[in-house]
Design a protein around this motif. Structure first.
Motif, PDB file in Angstrom:
ATOM      1  N   GLU A   1     -27.311   8.893 -25.180  1.00 44.60           N
ATOM      2  CA  GLU A   1     -26.196   8.160 -24.608  1.00 44.60           C
ATOM      3  C   GLU A   1     -24.872   8.760 -25.099  1.00 44.60           C
ATOM      4  OE1 GLU A   1     -27.125   4.068 -25.336  1.00 44.60           O
ATOM      5  OE2 GLU A   1     -25.238   3.452 -24.408  1.00 44.60           O
ATOM      6  N   ARG A   2     -23.874   8.783 -24.232  1.00 43.66           N
ATOM      7  CA  ARG A   2     -22.612   9.451 -24.579  1.00 43.66           C
ATOM      8  C   ARG A   2     -21.971   8.950 -25.876  1.00 43.66           C
ATOM      9  NH1 ARG A   2     -20.313  12.705 -21.213  1.00 43.66           N
ATOM     10  NH2 ARG A   2     -21.543  11.883 -19.507  1.00 43.66           N
ATOM     11  N   ASN A   3     -22.073   7.640 -26.132  1.00 44.88           N
ATOM     12  CA  ASN A   3     -21.395   7.113 -27.336  1.00 44.88           C
ATOM     13  C   ASN A   3     -22.364   6.850 -28.499  1.00 44.88           C
ATOM     14  OD1 ASN A   3     -22.613   5.078 -26.065  1.00 44.88           O
ATOM     15  ND2 ASN A   3     -20.776   3.843 -25.701  1.00 44.88           N
ATOM     16  N   ASP A   4     -23.504   7.499 -28.492  1.00 47.06           N
ATOM     17  CA  ASP A   4     -24.491   7.363 -29.574  1.00 47.06           C
ATOM     18  C   ASP A   4     -23.938   8.035 -30.849  1.00 47.06           C
ATOM     19  OD1 ASP A   4     -26.719   7.747 -31.291  1.00 47.06           O
ATOM     20  OD2 ASP A   4     -28.069   7.643 -29.566  1.00 47.06           O
ATOM     21  N   ASN A   5     -23.960   7.298 -31.965  1.00 47.04           N
ATOM     22  CA  ASN A   5     -23.441   7.839 -33.233  1.00 47.04           C
ATOM     23  C   ASN A   5     -24.152   9.099 -33.683  1.00 47.04           C
ATOM     24  OD1 ASN A   5     -21.657   5.837 -33.531  1.00 47.04           O
ATOM     25  ND2 ASN A   5     -23.008   4.523 -34.766  1.00 47.04           N
ATOM     26  N   HIS A   6     -25.399   9.182 -33.317  1.00 45.57           N
ATOM     27  CA  HIS A   6     -26.251  10.312 -33.631  1.00 45.57           C
ATOM     28  C   HIS A   6     -25.604  11.657 -33.221  1.00 45.57           C
ATOM     29  CE1 HIS A   6     -30.131  12.197 -34.125  1.00 45.57           C
ATOM     30  NE2 HIS A   6     -30.192  12.580 -32.881  1.00 45.57           N
ATOM     31  N   LEU A   7     -24.752  11.580 -32.178  1.00 48.93           N
ATOM     32  CA  LEU A   7     -24.122  12.816 -31.683  1.00 48.93           C
ATOM     33  C   LEU A   7     -23.150  13.425 -32.689  1.00 48.93           C
ATOM     34  CD1 LEU A   7     -23.372  11.891 -27.970  1.00 48.93           C
ATOM     35  CD2 LEU A   7     -24.972  13.628 -28.793  1.00 48.93           C
TER      36      LEU A   7
ATOM     37  N   ALA B   1     -26.945  19.773 -22.997  1.00 48.37           N
ATOM     38  CA  ALA B   1     -28.385  19.729 -23.260  1.00 48.37           C
ATOM     39  C   ALA B   1     -28.787  18.445 -23.980  1.00 48.37           C
ATOM     40  CB  ALA B   1     -28.794  20.939 -24.096  1.00 48.37           C
ATOM     41  N   LEU B   2     -27.785  17.660 -24.383  1.00 49.28           N
ATOM     42  CA  LEU B   2     -28.073  16.471 -25.192  1.00 49.28           C
ATOM     43  C   LEU B   2     -27.784  15.165 -24.476  1.00 49.28           C
ATOM     44  CD1 LEU B   2     -26.411  17.638 -28.539  1.00 49.28           C
ATOM     45  CD2 LEU B   2     -28.848  17.192 -28.237  1.00 49.28           C
ATOM     46  N   VAL B   3     -26.635  15.136 -23.785  1.00 48.57           N
ATOM     47  CA  VAL B   3     -26.109  13.866 -23.302  1.00 48.57           C
ATOM     48  C   VAL B   3     -26.390  13.666 -21.822  1.00 48.57           C
ATOM     49  CG1 VAL B   3     -23.950  12.633 -22.871  1.00 48.57           C
ATOM     50  CG2 VAL B   3     -24.315  13.774 -25.044  1.00 48.57           C
ATOM     51  N   SER B   4     -26.783  12.448 -21.495  1.00 48.83           N
ATOM     52  CA  SER B   4     -27.016  12.115 -20.100  1.00 48.83           C
ATOM     53  C   SER B   4     -26.355  10.774 -19.795  1.00 48.83           C
ATOM     54  CB  SER B   4     -28.517  12.059 -19.842  1.00 48.83           C
ATOM     55  OG  SER B   4     -28.775  11.838 -18.491  1.00 48.83           O
ATOM     56  N   PRO B   5     -25.743  10.650 -18.579  1.00 45.15           N
ATOM     57  CA  PRO B   5     -25.117   9.373 -18.230  1.00 45.15           C
ATOM     58  C   PRO B   5     -26.151   8.260 -18.091  1.00 45.15           C
ATOM     59  CG  PRO B   5     -24.512  11.116 -16.665  1.00 45.15           C
ATOM     60  CD  PRO B   5     -25.585  11.665 -17.537  1.00 45.15           C
ATOM     61  N   ASP B   6     -25.662   7.071 -17.767  1.00 48.00           N
ATOM     62  CA  ASP B   6     -26.533   5.935 -17.519  1.00 48.00           C
ATOM     63  C   ASP B   6     -27.444   5.656 -18.728  1.00 48.00           C
ATOM     64  OD1 ASP B   6     -27.778   3.858 -16.288  1.00 48.00           O
ATOM     65  OD2 ASP B   6     -29.010   5.099 -14.954  1.00 48.00           O
ATOM     66  N   ARG B   7     -26.813   5.463 -19.866  1.00 43.38           N
ATOM     67  CA  ARG B   7     -27.500   5.184 -21.139  1.00 43.38           C
ATOM     68  C   ARG B   7     -28.574   6.220 -21.479  1.00 43.38           C
ATOM     69  NH1 ARG B   7     -29.753  -0.240 -20.675  1.00 43.38           N
ATOM     70  NH2 ARG B   7     -29.589   0.170 -18.464  1.00 43.38           N
ATOM     71  N   GLY B   8     -28.287   7.454 -21.113  1.00 39.55           N
ATOM     72  CA  GLY B   8     -29.192   8.548 -21.455  1.00 39.55           C
ATOM     73  C   GLY B   8     -30.340   8.729 -20.483  1.00 39.55           C
ATOM     74  N   LEU B   9     -30.351   7.914 -19.405  1.00 38.77           N
ATOM     75  CA  LEU B   9     -31.532   7.922 -18.526  1.00 38.77           C
ATOM     76  C   LEU B   9     -31.347   8.690 -17.220  1.00 38.77           C
ATOM     77  CD1 LEU B   9     -32.547   4.225 -19.085  1.00 38.77           C
ATOM     78  CD2 LEU B   9     -33.946   6.221 -19.668  1.00 38.77           C
TER      79      LEU B   9
END
Ligand code: GLN
Length: 267
Positions: A181-187, A197-205
């Motif tokens: 997810e774009r705002n995931d702290n993990h990023l 290669a990491l981020v996808s819209p719509d909660r990563g889905l």
């Protein structure tokens, strides 16, 4: 002039292993050599090269980008800032893929191959499979092609997910899409790797959904789809597969016990 030991002691806040690997790579020597030659003097040029790489590592850059490779399965794969660094959890996906079908002629598609780790490993382990691997990034494909220098049964082309692939022609599709997810702290810890290669819209889905949808027309009857997904996405991915007509859906954990891989059959 400094000795090996003095140079290694300049490392701060990183593991001794990493500083030994960096020094080994600039010297062209193994780690064992480094350990056995603590008092050897290192020339000025090597010293400078080492210190600049050490600084990058201490600034948080992943060791794989500094060394230029990461070990995956049984091969060192070249990586650069255009490719994701292959992860151990993705090895689980390779293992599951290898268990599904024997070493007889089989057409396998590696969607979004990045540095080629999944596709090339499958090609190496299964000499009778024919692997097709694509990526939307031309720069990533260049890296993948270099990694495949010794691999005959793999072909690469540039493309976005399932476009330009013959319908009904694939026995097995493997894919490690972007799913964070774009705002995931993990990023925050992944700032050096390509966001695409990491981020996808719509909660990563978004990309997982695309691949699940588009793969249906490419698979032969009873063809298989194997996906890597985020550890909080298991139920959603199961639902997506189910809603799109896949059967025999199985969900697997990665080595650290997190739900990470989906396997499904298309009828
Ligand atoms: N598993 C990776 C991570 O969380 C992400 C890989 C991906 O998005 N496909 O660090």
């Amino acid at each position: 002039m400094s000795t090996v030991h003095e140079l290694l002691s300049k490392a701060d806040n990183i593991s001794l292993l990493d500083s030994q690997l960096i020094l080994g790579s600039v010297l062209g020597c193994s780690r064992t050599w480094i350990i056995a030659h603590h008092n050897d003097v290192v020339c000025e040029k090597i010293q400078k090269n080492f210190l600049s790489k050490l600084k990058r590592r201490m600034g948080g850059e992943p060791i794989a980008y500094i060394l230029g490779y990461r070990e995956f399965w049984s091969q060192n794969f070249l990586v650069d800032r255009n490719t994701l660094i292959p992860r151990p959890e993705t090895e689980c996906m390779v293992e599951i893929a290898l268990e599904q079908l024997p070493n007889t002629p089989t057409t396998v598609l590696d969607l979004g191959t990045g540095c080629g780790a999944i596709g090339i490993t499958l090609a190496t382990e299964r000499g009778n499979w024919h692997i097709i691997a694509n990526d939307i990034s031309g720069s990533a494909l260049k890296v993948a092609q270099r990694n495949a220098f010794n691999t005959k049964n793999i072909a690469f082309f540039r493309g976005n997910w399932c476009e330009a692939i013959r319908p009904g022609s694939i026995n097995l599709i493997v894919c490690n899409p972007p799913y964070i997810e774009r705002n995931d702290n993990h990023l925050n810890h992944l700032e050096y790797e390509p966001l695409s290669a990491l981020v996808s819209p719509d909660r990563g889905l978004y990309d997982l959904r695309q691949v699940i949808k588009e793969s249906r027309s490419l698979l032969v009857k009873d063809g298989l789809l194997i996906l890597e997904h985020g550890y909080l996405q298991r139920d959603k991915v199961y639902q997506l597969l189910h809603n799109h007509g896949y059967i025999n859906i199985e969900m697997f954990d990665d080595l650290s016990g997190k739900p990470r891989i989906a396997l499904a059959r298309f009828r």
